[in-house]
Design a protein around this motif. Structure first.
Motif, PDB file in Angstrom:
ATOM      1  N   ALA A 150       9.686  17.777   8.859  1.00 60.54           N
ATOM      2  CA  ALA A 150       9.949  17.452   7.460  1.00 60.54           C
ATOM      3  C   ALA A 150      11.281  18.015   7.014  1.00 60.54           C
ATOM      4  N   SER A 151      11.902  17.296   6.092  1.00 59.32           N
ATOM      5  CA  SER A 151      13.146  17.723   5.477  1.00 59.32           C
ATOM      6  C   SER A 151      13.114  17.224   4.036  1.00 59.32           C
ATOM      7  N   THR A 152      14.212  17.376   3.325  1.00 53.57           N
ATOM      8  CA  THR A 152      14.311  16.844   1.962  1.00 53.57           C
ATOM      9  C   THR A 152      15.691  16.234   1.766  1.00 53.57           C
ATOM     10  N   VAL A 153      15.768  15.288   0.851  1.00 49.19           N
ATOM     11  CA  VAL A 153      17.037  14.701   0.441  1.00 49.19           C
ATOM     12  C   VAL A 153      17.113  14.770  -1.079  1.00 49.19           C
ATOM     13  N   LEU A 154      18.324  14.854  -1.607  1.00 53.74           N
ATOM     14  CA  LEU A 154      18.519  14.846  -3.054  1.00 53.74           C
ATOM     15  C   LEU A 154      18.677  13.410  -3.519  1.00 53.74           C
ATOM     16  N   ARG A 155      17.912  13.034  -4.527  1.00 52.74           N
ATOM     17  CA  ARG A 155      17.967  11.689  -5.087  1.00 52.74           C
ATOM     18  C   ARG A 155      18.163  11.787  -6.590  1.00 52.74           C
ATOM     19  N   ARG A 156      18.859  10.820  -7.139  1.00 55.37           N
ATOM     20  CA  ARG A 156      19.076  10.773  -8.587  1.00 55.37           C
ATOM     21  C   ARG A 156      17.797  10.372  -9.302  1.00 55.37           C
ATOM     22  N   VAL A 157      17.651  10.883 -10.508  1.00 58.52           N
ATOM     23  CA  VAL A 157      16.539  10.492 -11.367  1.00 58.52           C
ATOM     24  C   VAL A 157      17.072   9.424 -12.306  1.00 58.52           C
ATOM     25  N   ARG A 158      16.412   8.290 -12.329  1.00 59.89           N
ATOM     26  CA  ARG A 158      16.883   7.162 -13.140  1.00 59.89           C
ATOM     27  C   ARG A 158      17.048   7.568 -14.607  1.00 59.89           C
ATOM     28  N   GLY A 159      18.221   7.237 -15.159  1.00 68.60           N
ATOM     29  CA  GLY A 159      18.503   7.513 -16.558  1.00 68.60           C
ATOM     30  C   GLY A 159      18.868   8.959 -16.847  1.00 68.60           C
ATOM     31  N   ASP A 218      10.941   5.887  -0.118  1.00 63.29           N
ATOM     32  CA  ASP A 218      12.012   6.431  -0.955  1.00 63.29           C
ATOM     33  C   ASP A 218      11.926   5.635  -2.251  1.00 63.29           C
ATOM     34  N   THR A 219      12.956   4.924  -2.645  1.00 61.32           N
ATOM     35  CA  THR A 219      12.809   4.019  -3.790  1.00 61.32           C
ATOM     36  C   THR A 219      12.076   2.764  -3.363  1.00 61.32           C
ATOM     37  N   GLY A 220      12.099   2.500  -2.075  1.00 61.31           N
ATOM     38  CA  GLY A 220      11.367   1.401  -1.464  1.00 61.31           C
ATOM     39  C   GLY A 220      10.905   1.835  -0.087  1.00 61.31           C
ATOM     40  N   ALA A 221      10.199   0.962   0.581  1.00 61.88           N
ATOM     41  CA  ALA A 221       9.713   1.275   1.927  1.00 61.88           C
ATOM     42  C   ALA A 221      10.882   1.299   2.907  1.00 61.88           C
ATOM     43  N   ALA A 259      21.223  12.673 -15.276  1.00 59.21           N
ATOM     44  CA  ALA A 259      22.176  13.243 -14.316  1.00 59.21           C
ATOM     45  C   ALA A 259      21.463  14.189 -13.357  1.00 59.21           C
ATOM     46  N   GLN A 260      20.193  14.421 -13.610  1.00 57.83           N
ATOM     47  CA  GLN A 260      19.401  15.344 -12.797  1.00 57.83           C
ATOM     48  C   GLN A 260      19.149  14.771 -11.405  1.00 57.83           C
ATOM     49  N   ARG A 261      19.050  15.677 -10.430  1.00 60.12           N
ATOM     50  CA  ARG A 261      18.724  15.273  -9.057  1.00 60.12           C
ATOM     51  C   ARG A 261      17.384  15.880  -8.661  1.00 60.12           C
ATOM     52  N   LEU A 262      16.657  15.148  -7.844  1.00 59.40           N
ATOM     53  CA  LEU A 262      15.320  15.529  -7.445  1.00 59.40           C
ATOM     54  C   LEU A 262      15.269  15.654  -5.930  1.00 59.40           C
ATOM     55  N   GLU A 263      14.606  16.701  -5.427  1.00 63.07           N
ATOM     56  CA  GLU A 263      14.404  16.837  -3.985  1.00 63.07           C
ATOM     57  C   GLU A 263      13.205  15.985  -3.585  1.00 63.07           C
ATOM     58  N   VAL A 264      13.438  15.063  -2.649  1.00 67.21           N
ATOM     59  CA  VAL A 264      12.394  14.157  -2.188  1.00 67.21           C
ATOM     60  C   VAL A 264      12.099  14.470  -0.723  1.00 67.21           C
ATOM     61  N   PRO A 265      10.823  14.681  -0.359  1.00 63.76           N
ATOM     62  CA  PRO A 265      10.489  14.910   1.048  1.00 63.76           C
ATOM     63  C   PRO A 265      10.836  13.686   1.896  1.00 63.76           C
ATOM     64  N   ASP A 324       0.828  -1.210   0.000  1.00 66.12           N
ATOM     65  CA  ASP A 324       0.000   0.000   0.000  1.00 66.12           C
ATOM     66  C   ASP A 324       0.861   1.258   0.000  1.00 66.12           C
ATOM     67  N   LEU A 325       1.999   1.207   0.679  1.00 71.17           N
ATOM     68  CA  LEU A 325       2.911   2.351   0.727  1.00 71.17           C
ATOM     69  C   LEU A 325       3.482   2.633  -0.660  1.00 71.17           C
ATOM     70  N   LYS A 326       3.773   1.574  -1.421  1.00 69.44           N
ATOM     71  CA  LYS A 326       4.358   1.748  -2.756  1.00 69.44           C
ATOM     72  C   LYS A 326       3.380   2.359  -3.758  1.00 69.44           C
ATOM     73  N   LYS A 327       2.102   2.396  -3.424  1.00 69.87           N
ATOM     74  CA  LYS A 327       1.106   3.041  -4.284  1.00 69.87           C
ATOM     75  C   LYS A 327       1.121   4.560  -4.102  1.00 69.87           C
ATOM     76  N   LYS A 328       1.756   5.015  -3.041  1.00 72.79           N
ATOM     77  CA  LYS A 328       1.853   6.457  -2.760  1.00 72.79           C
ATOM     78  C   LYS A 328       2.976   7.065  -3.578  1.00 72.79           C
ATOM     79  N   GLU A 329       3.034   8.398  -3.562  1.00 70.92           N
ATOM     80  CA  GLU A 329       4.077   9.123  -4.281  1.00 70.92           C
ATOM     81  C   GLU A 329       5.386   9.049  -3.497  1.00 70.92           C
ATOM     82  N   ARG A 330       6.515   8.982  -4.227  1.00 66.88           N
ATOM     83  CA  ARG A 330       7.824   8.938  -3.583  1.00 66.88           C
ATOM     84  C   ARG A 330       7.971  10.149  -2.658  1.00 66.88           C
ATOM     85  N   GLY A 331       8.423   9.912  -1.443  1.00 67.52           N
ATOM     86  CA  GLY A 331       8.558  10.971  -0.460  1.00 67.52           C
ATOM     87  C   GLY A 331       7.434  10.964   0.567  1.00 67.52           C
ATOM     88  N   PHE A 332       6.405  10.133   0.359  1.00 66.86           N
ATOM     89  CA  PHE A 332       5.316  10.036   1.333  1.00 66.86           C
ATOM     90  C   PHE A 332       5.871   9.423   2.616  1.00 66.86           C
TER      91      PHE A 332
END
Length: 167
Positions: free
Chosen positions: A138-147, A123-126, A149-155, A98-106
Motif C-alpha cells: 500500500a501507498s498513498t497519492v495526493l489528490r485534489r478535492v473538487r472545488g 481513484d476518481t474512476g476505475a 485548494a485542499q489536497r487529500l491523501e488517497v490509498p 460495483d467498484l464505484k460503490k466503494k470508497e475512493r482509494g479502495f
C-alpha cells in the motif's frame, strides 16, 4: 467534395521508448503495418534493453498479461494500465459499477505464480494496472478535492504511484 476513407493498412506507426526523467528518446521502431501484433512490435522496440533489469511503464495499448510475461522472460520489468476488456485480468475483479460503490482509494489485487500482479483501484474512476515490477504494498497519492485548494491523501497500490511518477 467527398473525402475517401483511408484503409486501415495506410500509414506509418512509430513506437518510442523515452526516459522518464528527461524524456530522452532511447529507442524507436517504425512499422509499415505489416501485420505484426502489438506485443511483437513492443518486443522489437525494447530489444536493446533485454537482460538489463530495466523498468518500463506503458499505457493500456501495450499492456497485456502475455506481453508482461514475455518482457519478464527477457529481463525487463513492466507496469501499465489495462483496458476495460482486460487482456489477462482476473475474472473475479469487481465490475466498474460495483467498484464505484466503494470508497475512493479502495483496491484489490491478484498475483499469479510468475509474480505478475493485477490491481483494480478506485481513484476518481476505475483504474486497472498490471505489473511485474511491484509487489502489492500500500501507498498513498495526493489528490485534489473538487472545488477546493485542499489536497487529500488517497490509498493506492505502490504500482499506481510508480506508474503516475514515471509515465
Amino acid at each position: 467534395k467527398h473525402i475517401q476513407p483511408h484503409k486501415p493498412s495506410d500509414g506509418l506507426r512509430v513506437y518510442a521508448v523515452c526516459e522518464a526523467g528527461s524524456a530522452y528518446l532511447s529507442n524507436f521502431y517504425w512499422d509499415c503495418r505489416t501485420g505484426e501484433t502489438i506485443e511483437q512490435m513492443m518486443l522489437k522496440t525494447l530489444e536493446p534493453f533485454e537482460g538489463r533489469n530495466h523498468h518500463v511503464y506503458m499505457d493500456n495499448l501495450f499492456t497485456s498479461f502475455k506481453g508482461i510475461l514475455a518482457l519478464k522472460d527477457r529481463g525487463i520489468f513492466a507496469c501499465g494500465t489495462v483496458r476495460r476488456s482486460g487482456r489477462g485480468l482476473p475474472g473475479d475483479f469487481l465490475e466498474d459499477k460495483d467498484l464505484k460503490k466503494k470508497e475512493r482509494g479502495f483496491w484489490q489485487f491478484r498475483t499469479d505464480e510468475r509474480d505478475v500482479a493485477a490491481f483494480n483501484w478506485l481513484d476518481t474512476g476505475a483504474t486497472r494496472i498490471m505489473c511485474s515490477t511491484h509487489s502489492p504494498h500500500a501507498s498513498t497519492v495526493l489528490r485534489r478535492v473538487r472545488g477546493s485548494a485542499q489536497r487529500l491523501e488517497v490509498p493506492c497500490p505502490e504500482s499506481a504511484k510508480a506508474y503516475n511518477a514515471n509515465m
